[in-house]
Design a protein around this motif. Structure first.
Motif, PDB file in Angstrom:
ATOM      1  N   ASP A  19       0.812  -1.224   0.000  1.00  0.00           N
ATOM      2  CA  ASP A  19       0.000   0.000   0.000  1.00  0.00           C
ATOM      3  C   ASP A  19       0.844   1.272   0.000  1.00  0.00           C
ATOM      4  N   ALA A  20       2.161   1.113   0.125  1.00  0.00           N
ATOM      5  CA  ALA A  20       3.045   2.273   0.268  1.00  0.00           C
ATOM      6  C   ALA A  20       3.694   2.645  -1.061  1.00  0.00           C
ATOM      7  N   THR A  21       4.221   3.863  -1.099  1.00  0.00           N
ATOM      8  CA  THR A  21       4.959   4.348  -2.267  1.00  0.00           C
ATOM      9  C   THR A  21       6.166   5.144  -1.788  1.00  0.00           C
ATOM     10  N   VAL A  22       7.295   4.929  -2.430  1.00  0.00           N
ATOM     11  CA  VAL A  22       8.491   5.714  -2.121  1.00  0.00           C
ATOM     12  C   VAL A  22       9.036   6.282  -3.429  1.00  0.00           C
ATOM     13  N   SER A  23       9.976   7.208  -3.317  1.00  0.00           N
ATOM     14  CA  SER A  23      10.614   7.757  -4.520  1.00  0.00           C
ATOM     15  C   SER A  23      11.352   6.651  -5.255  1.00  0.00           C
ATOM     16  N   ASP A  24      11.475   6.791  -6.572  1.00  0.00           N
ATOM     17  CA  ASP A  24      12.103   5.755  -7.390  1.00  0.00           C
ATOM     18  C   ASP A  24      13.534   5.481  -6.941  1.00  0.00           C
ATOM     19  N   GLN A  25      13.834   4.224  -6.722  1.00  0.00           N
ATOM     20  CA  GLN A  25      15.176   3.819  -6.314  1.00  0.00           C
ATOM     21  C   GLN A  25      15.375   2.342  -6.619  1.00  0.00           C
ATOM     22  N   SER A  26      16.626   1.962  -6.880  1.00  0.00           N
ATOM     23  CA  SER A  26      16.955   0.585  -7.247  1.00  0.00           C
ATOM     24  C   SER A  26      18.046   0.053  -6.325  1.00  0.00           C
ATOM     25  N   PHE A  27      17.903  -1.203  -5.933  1.00  0.00           N
ATOM     26  CA  PHE A  27      18.828  -1.806  -4.974  1.00  0.00           C
ATOM     27  C   PHE A  27      19.408  -3.109  -5.510  1.00  0.00           C
ATOM     28  N   ALA A  28      20.682  -3.333  -5.179  1.00  0.00           N
ATOM     29  CA  ALA A  28      21.346  -4.615  -5.416  1.00  0.00           C
ATOM     30  C   ALA A  28      21.449  -5.296  -4.054  1.00  0.00           C
ATOM     31  N   TYR A  29      20.647  -6.340  -3.845  1.00  0.00           N
ATOM     32  CA  TYR A  29      20.546  -6.960  -2.519  1.00  0.00           C
ATOM     33  C   TYR A  29      21.449  -8.187  -2.395  1.00  0.00           C
ATOM     34  N   HIS A  30      22.172  -8.233  -1.279  1.00  0.00           N
ATOM     35  CA  HIS A  30      22.997  -9.407  -0.941  1.00  0.00           C
ATOM     36  C   HIS A  30      22.483 -10.019   0.360  1.00  0.00           C
ATOM     37  N   ALA A  31      22.196 -11.310   0.315  1.00  0.00           N
ATOM     38  CA  ALA A  31      21.768 -12.024   1.523  1.00  0.00           C
ATOM     39  C   ALA A  31      22.996 -12.529   2.279  1.00  0.00           C
ATOM     40  N   PRO A  32      23.190 -12.099   3.528  1.00  0.00           N
ATOM     41  CA  PRO A  32      24.337 -12.572   4.302  1.00  0.00           C
ATOM     42  C   PRO A  32      24.271 -14.078   4.539  1.00  0.00           C
ATOM     43  N   CYS A  33      25.424 -14.691   4.709  1.00  0.00           N
ATOM     44  CA  CYS A  33      25.457 -16.131   4.993  1.00  0.00           C
ATOM     45  C   CYS A  33      24.631 -16.467   6.232  1.00  0.00           C
ATOM     46  N   HIS A  34      24.709 -15.630   7.266  1.00  0.00           N
ATOM     47  CA  HIS A  34      23.982 -15.915   8.496  1.00  0.00           C
ATOM     48  C   HIS A  34      22.490 -15.665   8.364  1.00  0.00           C
ATOM     49  N   ARG A  62      15.672 -14.754   1.215  1.00  0.00           N
ATOM     50  CA  ARG A  62      14.816 -14.187   0.180  1.00  0.00           C
ATOM     51  C   ARG A  62      13.844 -13.135   0.698  1.00  0.00           C
ATOM     52  N   GLN A  63      13.812 -12.918   2.004  1.00  0.00           N
ATOM     53  CA  GLN A  63      12.707 -12.125   2.538  1.00  0.00           C
ATOM     54  C   GLN A  63      12.725 -10.662   2.074  1.00  0.00           C
ATOM     55  N   ALA A  64      13.879 -10.028   1.996  1.00  0.00           N
ATOM     56  CA  ALA A  64      13.925  -8.623   1.588  1.00  0.00           C
ATOM     57  C   ALA A  64      13.512  -8.457   0.131  1.00  0.00           C
ATOM     58  N   VAL A  65      13.982  -9.354  -0.738  1.00  0.00           N
ATOM     59  CA  VAL A  65      13.628  -9.285  -2.157  1.00  0.00           C
ATOM     60  C   VAL A  65      12.133  -9.494  -2.339  1.00  0.00           C
ATOM     61  N   GLU A  66      11.583 -10.512  -1.669  1.00  0.00           N
ATOM     62  CA  GLU A  66      10.157 -10.800  -1.774  1.00  0.00           C
ATOM     63  C   GLU A  66       9.313  -9.646  -1.250  1.00  0.00           C
ATOM     64  N   LEU A  67       9.762  -9.028  -0.164  1.00  0.00           N
ATOM     65  CA  LEU A  67       9.001  -7.956   0.464  1.00  0.00           C
ATOM     66  C   LEU A  67       8.996  -6.690  -0.391  1.00  0.00           C
ATOM     67  N   PHE A  68      10.161  -6.262  -0.826  1.00  0.00           N
ATOM     68  CA  PHE A  68      10.263  -4.964  -1.485  1.00  0.00           C
ATOM     69  C   PHE A  68       9.901  -4.996  -2.973  1.00  0.00           C
ATOM     70  N   ARG A  69       9.726  -6.175  -3.538  1.00  0.00           N
ATOM     71  CA  ARG A  69       9.189  -6.247  -4.889  1.00  0.00           C
ATOM     72  C   ARG A  69       7.748  -5.734  -4.934  1.00  0.00           C
ATOM     73  N   GLU A  70       7.110  -5.697  -3.753  1.00  0.00           N
ATOM     74  CA  GLU A  70       5.727  -5.208  -3.662  1.00  0.00           C
ATOM     75  C   GLU A  70       5.676  -3.692  -3.475  1.00  0.00           C
ATOM     76  N   LEU A  71       6.825  -3.053  -3.278  1.00  0.00           N
ATOM     77  CA  LEU A  71       6.854  -1.629  -2.936  1.00  0.00           C
ATOM     78  C   LEU A  71       6.931  -0.761  -4.190  1.00  0.00           C
ATOM     79  N   ASP A  72       5.920   0.087  -4.351  1.00  0.00           N
ATOM     80  CA  ASP A  72       5.852   0.963  -5.507  1.00  0.00           C
ATOM     81  C   ASP A  72       7.021   1.956  -5.498  1.00  0.00           C
ATOM     82  N   GLY A  73       7.740   2.017  -6.584  1.00  0.00           N
ATOM     83  CA  GLY A  73       8.883   2.915  -6.703  1.00  0.00           C
ATOM     84  C   GLY A  73      10.220   2.230  -6.536  1.00  0.00           C
TER      85      GLY A  73
END
Length: 425
Positions: free
Chosen positions: A314-329, A337-348
């Protein structure tokens, strides 16, 4: 229904003998030498001289069962990424074996007057140095950022001069917390105790602030007990006595909150990993199991207990792109996968997973002069994927992974909690 037909009925198997001293050698019998752990090891992949997790764990314990063999000094080249735990199809307690062997090696075989021991002890106890350095952050940053000081550190202590020392914040997270007057939300039903760790306190308090504001926006009462380092750098350097003291203090300060309805949340995946897995594996401390069973990574906790996905969608932020790395721990806790799955739903927002390779720094590992080139070789795949990703801002939950990402690419690095704060607070 018979016991055989009812899968919920089973007889527990005693894996380890009931002795006061933890003996991991029986666990080695579960290893059938498939070498899956060796193929998953990032150090073994780039260092032909490193014998790998199978030798460091089961093979050493088998040798020690037959005769009183010394721990091989290659145990100090293990980075404690714990990827071998995930890879093993037989659930051999590999990282527990490595931590135990490393502690034994440091206690019994390492020269306590050597440069290596002194350097490792300094790195393992970063919290002590940070506590002192943060008293005069501008002066400390100027001194530690001086190229001459970096050269001296490398020559005298073996701390690589190739890396920029992380800057201390003008105000620590705990100073900010006390200045604001503690919790701003009170609740009988929704309560969390924040384990901020060393880095969010002294270096990136903005991560801790984001965590507090996000949780308070969902109606949580947040408390911040007194705490010590999680012990992660101590485990990695074989300083198990130091780690046990820190674990005892943390268990004492957090366990009493659990009966009052508080769960423990951490913004660093290495901290949550330490409290969840390494504490109960290595230490017999009152309350340690309760602390382990009630510890979560912060975003994980909100995904479990709140409609976080709906809030982000339901949220929107200014346009921005991220290269996400999942730490070993994070991978070890099933959170890769949680950050990628979560923020793919975020507009912008555009977010891209840069692959499953290790960053290579592994806490203090990549700060050691003799390990620097190895750490950079491990991280090369991640750097390459980041450069080819659409975004030029990195994202990760681990503070030392963020150091490595910035060091190898020059990208600004954010924590998922910072983007979450921007989206919903």
């Amino acid at each position: 229904m018979s016991d055989a037909e009812n899968p919920s009925e089973f007889e527990p198997v005693q894996v380890f003998p009931e002795t006061e001293e933890m003996d991991l050698r029986p666990g080695a019998d579960n290893c059938y030498k498939c070498t899956t752990c060796d193929t998953a090891c990032p150090v073994a992949e780039v260092d032909d001289g490193f014998p790998g997790p199978k030798f460091q764990g089961p093979e050493q314990w088998r040798l020690k069962r037959k005769e009183d063999e010394a721990v091989d000094d290659s145990i100090m080249s293990c980075s404690n990424c714990m990827r071998c735990d995930d890879a093993c199809p037989s659930s051999v307690p590999l990282s527990q074996m490595h931590n135990t062997a490393r502690g034994e090696y440091v206690d019994e075989q390492m020269d306590k007057l050597s440069r290596e021991y002194l350097r490792n002890r300094i790195l393992a106890n970063y919290n002590t140095l940070a506590m002192l350095g943060s008293k005069v952050p501008r002066l400390t940053n100027a001194v530690m950022g001086n190229s001459l000081v970096q050269t001296v550190n490398e020559k005298l202590l073996g701390i690589t001069g190739e890396r920029e020392f992380p800057e201390f914040a003008e105000q620590t997270f705990r100073e900010w917390w006390e200045e604001r007057g503690g919790p701003q939300v009170r609740s009988e039903e929704k309560r969390v105790a924040y384990f901020h760790g060393c880095y969010s306190n002294y270096n990136t308090p903005e991560v801790g602030k984001a965590m507090v504001r996000v949780f308070e926006s969902f109606g949580y009462e947040v408390v911040v007990p007194k705490q010590r380092c999680s012990g992660t750098p101590m485990f990695a350097n074989g300083m198990l006595d130091d780690a046990k003291r820190a674990a005892g203090i943390n268990a004492e300060n957090f366990k009493g909150l659990i009966p009052e309805g508080y769960d423990i949340v951490a913004s660093c995946t290495s901290c949550s990993m330490s409290l969840r897995q390494e504490y109960p594996e290595l230490f017999d401390i009152d309350g340690i199991e309760d602390v382990s069973n009630h510890t979560y990574e912060a975003v994980e906790y909100l995904r479990i207990h709140e409609d976080l996905r709906g809030a982000v969608a339901d949220a929107t932020v200014s346009d921005q792109s991220f290269a996400y790395h999942a730490p070993c721990h994070a991978r070890n806790q099933g959170l890769d996968r949680q950050a990628v799955e979560l923020f793919r739903e975020l507009d912008g927002v555009t977010i891209e997973d840069v692959g499953d390779s290790c960053s290579g720094i592994s806490g203090t590992y990549g700060w050691k002069e003799e390990k620097y080139e190895t750490s950079m070789a491990i991280g090369e795949e991640m750097f390459d994927h980041m450069h080819h990703a659409e975004g030029d801002v990195g994202m990760t939950e681990c503070p030392t992974c963020s150091m490595q990402m910035n060091h190898g690419t020059g990208y600004e690095i954010k924590h998922p909690l910072q983007l979450l704060e921007e989206a919903i607070v």
